[in-house]
Scaffold this motif. Structure first.
Motif, PDB file in Angstrom:
ATOM      1  N   HIS A  64       0.773  -1.257  -0.126  1.00 50.54           N
ATOM      2  CA  HIS A  64       0.076   0.154  -0.041  1.00 50.54           C
ATOM      3  C   HIS A  64       0.810   1.260   0.075  1.00 50.54           C
ATOM      4  O   HIS A  64       1.985   1.272   0.429  1.00 50.54           O
ATOM      5  CB  HIS A  64      -0.975   0.034   1.333  1.00 50.54           C
ATOM      6  CG  HIS A  64      -1.838  -1.163   1.151  1.00 50.54           C
ATOM      7  ND1 HIS A  64      -3.000  -0.949   0.501  1.00 50.54           N
ATOM      8  CD2 HIS A  64      -1.979  -2.192   1.851  1.00 50.54           C
ATOM      9  CE1 HIS A  64      -3.837  -2.015   0.657  1.00 50.54           C
ATOM     10  NE2 HIS A  64      -3.143  -2.759   1.315  1.00 50.54           N
TER      11      HIS A  64
ATOM     12  N   GLN B  41     -10.349  -1.520  -8.045  1.00 56.29           N
ATOM     13  CA  GLN B  41      -9.854  -0.357  -7.070  1.00 56.29           C
ATOM     14  C   GLN B  41      -8.225  -0.022  -7.376  1.00 56.29           C
ATOM     15  O   GLN B  41      -8.112   1.200  -7.146  1.00 56.29           O
ATOM     16  CB  GLN B  41     -10.352  -0.579  -5.860  1.00 56.29           C
ATOM     17  CG  GLN B  41     -11.809  -0.800  -5.236  1.00 56.29           C
ATOM     18  CD  GLN B  41     -12.415   0.672  -5.337  1.00 56.29           C
ATOM     19  OE1 GLN B  41     -11.787   1.591  -5.472  1.00 56.29           O
ATOM     20  NE2 GLN B  41     -13.706   0.658  -5.212  1.00 56.29           N
ATOM     21  N   THR B  42      -7.631  -1.051  -7.217  1.00 54.37           N
ATOM     22  CA  THR B  42      -6.215  -0.881  -7.363  1.00 54.37           C
ATOM     23  C   THR B  42      -5.826  -0.400  -8.690  1.00 54.37           C
ATOM     24  O   THR B  42      -4.844   0.544  -8.669  1.00 54.37           O
ATOM     25  CB  THR B  42      -5.529  -2.351  -7.181  1.00 54.37           C
ATOM     26  OG1 THR B  42      -5.912  -2.919  -5.971  1.00 54.37           O
ATOM     27  CG2 THR B  42      -3.867  -2.203  -6.936  1.00 54.37           C
ATOM     28  N   TYR B 210      -7.064   8.870  -3.290  1.00 52.28           N
ATOM     29  CA  TYR B 210      -6.706   7.644  -3.229  1.00 52.28           C
ATOM     30  C   TYR B 210      -5.488   7.238  -2.587  1.00 52.28           C
ATOM     31  O   TYR B 210      -5.314   6.285  -2.069  1.00 52.28           O
ATOM     32  CB  TYR B 210      -6.399   6.819  -4.888  1.00 52.28           C
ATOM     33  CG  TYR B 210      -7.863   6.494  -5.494  1.00 52.28           C
ATOM     34  CD1 TYR B 210      -8.765   7.409  -6.101  1.00 52.28           C
ATOM     35  CD2 TYR B 210      -8.034   5.234  -5.507  1.00 52.28           C
ATOM     36  CE1 TYR B 210      -9.794   7.013  -6.631  1.00 52.28           C
ATOM     37  CE2 TYR B 210      -9.168   4.627  -6.225  1.00 52.28           C
ATOM     38  CZ  TYR B 210     -10.115   5.653  -6.770  1.00 52.28           C
ATOM     39  OH  TYR B 210     -11.368   5.341  -7.224  1.00 52.28           O
ATOM     40  N   ASN B 213      -5.902   7.289   1.197  1.00 52.94           N
ATOM     41  CA  ASN B 213      -6.688   6.217   1.696  1.00 52.94           C
ATOM     42  C   ASN B 213      -5.848   4.871   1.482  1.00 52.94           C
ATOM     43  O   ASN B 213      -6.178   3.686   1.592  1.00 52.94           O
ATOM     44  CB  ASN B 213      -8.099   6.019   1.030  1.00 52.94           C
ATOM     45  CG  ASN B 213      -9.058   6.992   1.340  1.00 52.94           C
ATOM     46  OD1 ASN B 213      -8.880   7.503   2.331  1.00 52.94           O
ATOM     47  ND2 ASN B 213     -10.254   7.127   0.380  1.00 52.94           N
ATOM     48  N   ASN B 215      -4.952   3.573  -1.231  1.00 54.57           N
ATOM     49  CA  ASN B 215      -5.229   2.668  -2.456  1.00 54.57           C
ATOM     50  C   ASN B 215      -4.273   2.647  -3.814  1.00 54.57           C
ATOM     51  O   ASN B 215      -4.715   2.323  -4.749  1.00 54.57           O
ATOM     52  CB  ASN B 215      -6.764   3.072  -2.933  1.00 54.57           C
ATOM     53  CG  ASN B 215      -7.664   2.619  -1.916  1.00 54.57           C
ATOM     54  OD1 ASN B 215      -7.451   1.742  -1.494  1.00 54.57           O
ATOM     55  ND2 ASN B 215      -8.918   3.419  -1.922  1.00 54.57           N
TER      56      ASN B 215
END
Lengths: 137, 271
Positions: A64, B41-42, B210, B213, B215
């Motif tokens: 991430h 989403q990725t 993004y 978050n 993401n």
């Protein structure tokens, strides 16, 4: 010859002035080039180190983006993920920087208040967008 | 190994994106979801980064050469950035299945508009000749010899392009270019260059969201972004040597195929 280039008072006249328009264009283009170059350097360095230390076959999916604070700290130790995250942050911030540059350039280079205000509006909207994730909780 | 493929995917998105005047998102998202099997989403987070990379690469050239109308671009960005925020917020509440379907819809729209454009481009050019003659329009794009029409409507429609950008991670050029060209009376080349210049700012608003978050996966996004930068540079050079017409026809077929694939993926995904 473009005789009113040095005359700042003629700016409010609504007519195309190539030299003057070119100035903000040059400023924006330079900002984009410098900022994206720095971002590419960070990304290349981060990716290179990441590949060099790539041992376990961990799924690429498990990563991430790092928070800016922790990325800044970890980047000093040449943490690959932190360097890549910083590169991404700089890349994402590049259009933002060019809006800031446009405001300054419209104000001081082109002396075009109307478009400085328009650019300011765009900047405010982008800044508002930063607070929306926290509103979502 | 996967990193090499991601670099290549970015490279091709950059090449074809700059050749066809697209942000590259419309290529990156199907590649990541269908070939790499990443969640949509990725893919959208990565795509936003791609769009910024493409836009920055193209804008460096277009802005310096005065091909993009920075004032018009800035004005329309008021609409696109507000739209992008709305889109990014909506994306948080929408199911993956809906996103797949919406993206398929966008691909279908793209194919149709590309098909129509190649059919009617000549006719439109002829139609514009009178107008051009009156305004004394020349090929020197440095000189602003057109007037911007219908700005308020243009702003609203740009806002819609912004929603698409935030929701689906694409640049929205295929909405903005026709809006500028057909509705606002901007020459096609200026419209395309201005759109390239704008999409970076539109995507920046959603990309921040993004990123915060968590993401945006750096291990996926960085190779793709680096590939895009390289590809876009190559694409801008190739531009002079390749016929866009043939390329467009290939892409119409590819987009149609991908739209069907995305619908199938949407049907198979969890709601």
């Amino acid at each position: 010859m473009n005789s009113y280039r040095d005359n700042g008072n003629s700016v409010n006249r609504k007519q195309p002035n190539n030299k003057r328009a070119l100035n903000t264009n040059v400023v924006i283009s330079a900002i984009l080039r410098i900022s994206s170059s720095i971002s590419i350097v960070f990304m290349l360095l981060g990716l290179g180190l990441f590949l060099a230390n790539f041992k376990a076959m961990q799924s690429v999916l498990s990563y991430h983006s790092m928070g800016l604070g922790s990325a800044l700290t970890a980047a000093r130790d040449l943490n690959p993920l932190a360097l890549m995250s910083l590169g991404l942050v700089i890349l994402i911030a590049t259009p933002f920087l060019r809006v800031v540059g446009a405001i300054l350039s419209f104000l001081f280079v082109d002396r075009d208040r109307k478009y400085a205000l328009v650019s300011m509006g765009v900047l405010i909207i982008i800044i508002i967008s930063l607070f929306i994730p926290s509103l979502k909780g | 190994m996967i990193i090499v493929f991601l670099l290549l995917a970015g490279f091709f998105a950059g090449v074809f994106g700059s050749l066809l005047g697209l942000g590259g998102g419309i290529i990156v998202i199907p590649v990541l979801t269908i070939l790499f099997d990443l969640p949509i989403q990725t893919a959208i987070g990565v795509s936003l980064v791609t769009v910024i990379a493409t836009s920055t690469g193209a804008a460096i050239v277009y802005v310096r050469e005065g091909k993009a109308d920075i004032r018009l671009g800035m004005a329309l960005e008021l609409g696109t950035t507000i739209g992008a925020i709305i889109g990014a917020v909506i994306a948080g509440y929408v199911s993956n299945r809906t996103l797949y379907f919406l993206f398929s819809g966008l691909l279908l729209y793209n194919s149709i508009s590309m098909y129509k454009k190649s059919e009617t481009e000549d006719r439109k050019l002829i139609k514009n000749v009178d107008e051009i003659a009156v305004k004394g329009k020349s090929e020197t794009l440095n000189e602003k010899n057109y007037t911007v029409k219908n700005l308020p409507t243009g702003l609203v429609l740009s806002g819609f392009a912004g929603v698409m950008s935030g929701l689906l991670g694409v640049g929205g050029g295929l909405i903005k270019i026709p809006v500028m060209y057909l509705l606002m009376g901007i020459p096609l080349k200026v419209a395309a260059a201005t759109s390239s210049f704008m999409i970076g700012v539109t995507a920046t608003a959603s990309a921040f969201i993004y990123y915060i978050n968590g993401n945006i996966n750096p291990v996926v996004a960085v190779p793709v972004a680096l590939g895009v930068f390289t590809g876009a540079t190559v694409g801008l050079r190739l531009n002079k040597h390749i016929s866009a017409g043939a390329l467009k026809k290939i892409f119409i077929i590819v987009f149609l195929f991908v739209a069907v694939e995305m619908i199938r993926k949407g049907l198979g995904s969890q709601v």
